[in-house]
Design a protein around this motif. Structure first.
Motif, PDB file in Angstrom:
ATOM      1  N   ASP A   1       5.267  -6.427   3.169  1.00 52.36           N
ATOM      2  CA  ASP A   1       4.039  -7.020   3.190  1.00 52.36           C
ATOM      3  C   ASP A   1       4.111  -8.071   2.299  1.00 52.36           C
ATOM      4  O   ASP A   1       4.953  -8.257   1.563  1.00 52.36           O
ATOM      5  CB  ASP A   1       3.068  -6.030   2.735  1.00 52.36           C
ATOM      6  CG  ASP A   1       1.568  -6.631   3.189  1.00 52.36           C
ATOM      7  OD1 ASP A   1       1.370  -7.602   3.617  1.00 52.36           O
ATOM      8  OD2 ASP A   1       0.646  -5.623   3.190  1.00 52.36           O
TER       9      ASP A   1
ATOM     10  N   ARG B   1      -7.401  -7.228  16.086  1.00 45.03           N
ATOM     11  CA  ARG B   1      -6.629  -6.203  15.202  1.00 45.03           C
ATOM     12  C   ARG B   1      -6.389  -4.900  15.570  1.00 45.03           C
ATOM     13  O   ARG B   1      -5.071  -4.528  15.703  1.00 45.03           O
ATOM     14  CB  ARG B   1      -7.244  -6.272  13.660  1.00 45.03           C
ATOM     15  CG  ARG B   1      -7.225  -7.590  13.172  1.00 45.03           C
ATOM     16  CD  ARG B   1      -8.105  -7.396  11.834  1.00 45.03           C
ATOM     17  NE  ARG B   1      -7.665  -6.189  10.962  1.00 45.03           N
ATOM     18  CZ  ARG B   1      -6.464  -6.011  10.230  1.00 45.03           C
ATOM     19  NH1 ARG B   1      -5.723  -7.246  10.276  1.00 45.03           N
ATOM     20  NH2 ARG B   1      -6.151  -5.046   9.605  1.00 45.03           N
TER      21      ARG B   1
ATOM     22  N   ARG C   1       1.125  -8.975   7.115  1.00 44.61           N
ATOM     23  CA  ARG C   1       0.113  -8.634   5.980  1.00 44.61           C
ATOM     24  C   ARG C   1      -0.296  -7.534   5.721  1.00 44.61           C
ATOM     25  O   ARG C   1      -0.824  -6.956   4.625  1.00 44.61           O
ATOM     26  CB  ARG C   1      -1.220  -9.781   6.337  1.00 44.61           C
ATOM     27  CG  ARG C   1      -0.868 -11.286   6.238  1.00 44.61           C
ATOM     28  CD  ARG C   1      -0.780 -11.573   4.607  1.00 44.61           C
ATOM     29  NE  ARG C   1      -0.433 -13.181   4.733  1.00 44.61           N
ATOM     30  CZ  ARG C   1      -1.282 -13.963   4.520  1.00 44.61           C
ATOM     31  NH1 ARG C   1      -2.393 -13.652   4.334  1.00 44.61           N
ATOM     32  NH2 ARG C   1      -0.992 -15.289   4.448  1.00 44.61           N
ATOM     33  N   ASP C   2      -0.485  -6.409   6.747  1.00 45.07           N
ATOM     34  CA  ASP C   2      -1.133  -5.107   6.533  1.00 45.07           C
ATOM     35  C   ASP C   2      -0.154  -3.897   6.851  1.00 45.07           C
ATOM     36  O   ASP C   2      -0.393  -3.100   7.169  1.00 45.07           O
ATOM     37  CB  ASP C   2      -2.323  -4.875   7.178  1.00 45.07           C
ATOM     38  CG  ASP C   2      -2.514  -5.427   8.664  1.00 45.07           C
ATOM     39  OD1 ASP C   2      -1.490  -5.660   8.961  1.00 45.07           O
ATOM     40  OD2 ASP C   2      -3.694  -5.335   8.963  1.00 45.07           O
TER      41      ASP C   2
ATOM     42  N   THR D   1       0.186  -0.805   4.573  1.00 43.29           N
ATOM     43  CA  THR D   1      -1.046   0.196   4.407  1.00 43.29           C
ATOM     44  C   THR D   1      -1.571   0.574   5.653  1.00 43.29           C
ATOM     45  O   THR D   1      -2.465   1.551   5.585  1.00 43.29           O
ATOM     46  CB  THR D   1      -1.945  -0.654   3.622  1.00 43.29           C
ATOM     47  OG1 THR D   1      -2.469  -1.846   4.033  1.00 43.29           O
ATOM     48  CG2 THR D   1      -1.442  -0.662   2.225  1.00 43.29           C
ATOM     49  N   VAL D   2      -1.697  -0.199   6.518  1.00 44.51           N
ATOM     50  CA  VAL D   2      -2.465   0.171   7.759  1.00 44.51           C
ATOM     51  C   VAL D   2      -1.334   0.190   9.140  1.00 44.51           C
ATOM     52  O   VAL D   2      -1.618   1.432   9.796  1.00 44.51           O
ATOM     53  CB  VAL D   2      -3.306  -1.146   8.338  1.00 44.51           C
ATOM     54  CG1 VAL D   2      -4.355  -1.085   9.507  1.00 44.51           C
ATOM     55  CG2 VAL D   2      -4.278  -1.439   7.311  1.00 44.51           C
TER      56      VAL D   2
ATOM     57  N   ASN E   1      -7.481  -7.719   4.462  1.00 44.63           N
ATOM     58  CA  ASN E   1      -6.436  -6.683   4.074  1.00 44.63           C
ATOM     59  C   ASN E   1      -6.355  -7.412   2.572  1.00 44.63           C
ATOM     60  O   ASN E   1      -6.330  -8.484   2.052  1.00 44.63           O
ATOM     61  CB  ASN E   1      -5.198  -6.445   4.609  1.00 44.63           C
ATOM     62  CG  ASN E   1      -4.684  -7.743   5.226  1.00 44.63           C
ATOM     63  OD1 ASN E   1      -3.928  -8.326   4.299  1.00 44.63           O
ATOM     64  ND2 ASN E   1      -4.898  -7.875   6.305  1.00 44.63           N
TER      65      ASN E   1
ATOM     66  N   PHE F   1      -3.374  -8.065   0.022  1.00 43.21           N
ATOM     67  CA  PHE F   1      -2.013  -8.311   0.211  1.00 43.21           C
ATOM     68  C   PHE F   1      -1.332  -8.591  -1.226  1.00 43.21           C
ATOM     69  O   PHE F   1      -0.199  -9.413  -1.049  1.00 43.21           O
ATOM     70  CB  PHE F   1      -1.704  -9.413   1.310  1.00 43.21           C
ATOM     71  CG  PHE F   1      -2.497 -10.563   1.154  1.00 43.21           C
ATOM     72  CD1 PHE F   1      -1.861 -11.745   0.454  1.00 43.21           C
ATOM     73  CD2 PHE F   1      -3.594 -10.688   2.064  1.00 43.21           C
ATOM     74  CE1 PHE F   1      -2.741 -12.852   0.193  1.00 43.21           C
ATOM     75  CE2 PHE F   1      -4.190 -12.051   2.072  1.00 43.21           C
ATOM     76  CZ  PHE F   1      -3.567 -12.953   1.094  1.00 43.21           C
TER      77      PHE F   1
END
Length: 241
Positions: free
Chosen positions: A12, A111, A134-135, A138-139, A190, A192
């Protein structure tokens, strides 16, 4: 080389942190596939603009993205990004796309669709994959074998983007406003800039490219080693219980 039959690495970081070029080199080092999730959002933006959809019309944007005929490769040796049969690799890097990508990427339906597509792509990688975006940590891939947040100071990131644009177009410009605005928009979706629990922070502000790649590889190896040890300890605890 890694011992596991499959290795998933999530990287990320903010714009200008060098995550794309570093991620590609890390993928080459480990012999893995490569997924640029940012390019997916750019491809989605290309489709929305191609259809002349109002950027305020979230329903129309979501529908267009879900139905887009995207072909997206993960072979590190040869990038493949097609919209139908049209090669859009160069087009998605233009200022036209850059100026609209945050608006498209912030649409919840976009998304949701792309995150599922990214997860599917990661799962399909036979030997493993380096996925960057970017995520991702975590996602998209919170259970990755190694998760890295690659960052740098705003000054360094702007300088790098300025150099990148100069090399591509022969022109340099003040990117302060562009990068700051993009960071501000994306940070609404998010975080980052700060490493989440279990994510290793690599700050490349004072590192050159090769040093940054080495730092990320070392971080990956350390995380994988720690997880293997934790797994062995857990197994030993179960056997003696």
């Amino acid at each position: 080389m890694h011992e596991n039959p499959k290795l998933t690495i999530a990287i990320d970081g903010p714009s200008g942190s060098g995550k794309s070029s570093v991620s590609k080199e890390v993928a080459r080092h480990f012999g893995l596939a490569y997924l640029d999730t940012g390019a997916m959002y750019r491809a989605a933006t290309y489709r929305v603009l191609q259809l002349d959809i109002d950027l305020a019309d979230q329903d129309a944007i979501g529908k267009a993205v879900r139905e887009m005929p995207l072909v997206f490769g993960t072979n590190i040796k040869e990038e493949e990004i097609l919209m139908g049969t049209t090669d859009i690799r160069e087009e998605i890097r233009t200022e036209r796309i850059s100026g609209a990508v945050s608006a498209v990427a912030s649409v919840p339906a976009v998304r949701e669709y792309l995150i599922e597509l990214q997860r599917w792509t990661i799962n399909q990688a036979v030997n493993g994959i380096v996925a960057e975006g970017r995520d991702i940590t975590t996602v998209v891939a919170p259970d990755a074998d190694a998760r890295i947040l690659l960052t740098a100071s705003e000054e360094v990131r702007m300088a790098r983007r300025g150099l990148e644009n100069t090399e591509k177009s022969g022109e340099s410009g003040d990117l302060t406003q562009q990068i700051s605005e993009r960071d501000t928009q994306d940070s609404k979706v998010n975080n980052f800039m700060e490493a989440a629990p279990g994510v290793t922070l690599v700050d490349s502000s004072d590192l050159d490219f090769n040093e940054t790649v080495s730092a990320v590889i070392n971080a990956v190896n350390a995380q994988v080693k720690a997880k293997r040890q934790a797994s062995r300890d857990a197994s030993a605890g179960t056997e003696t219980a």
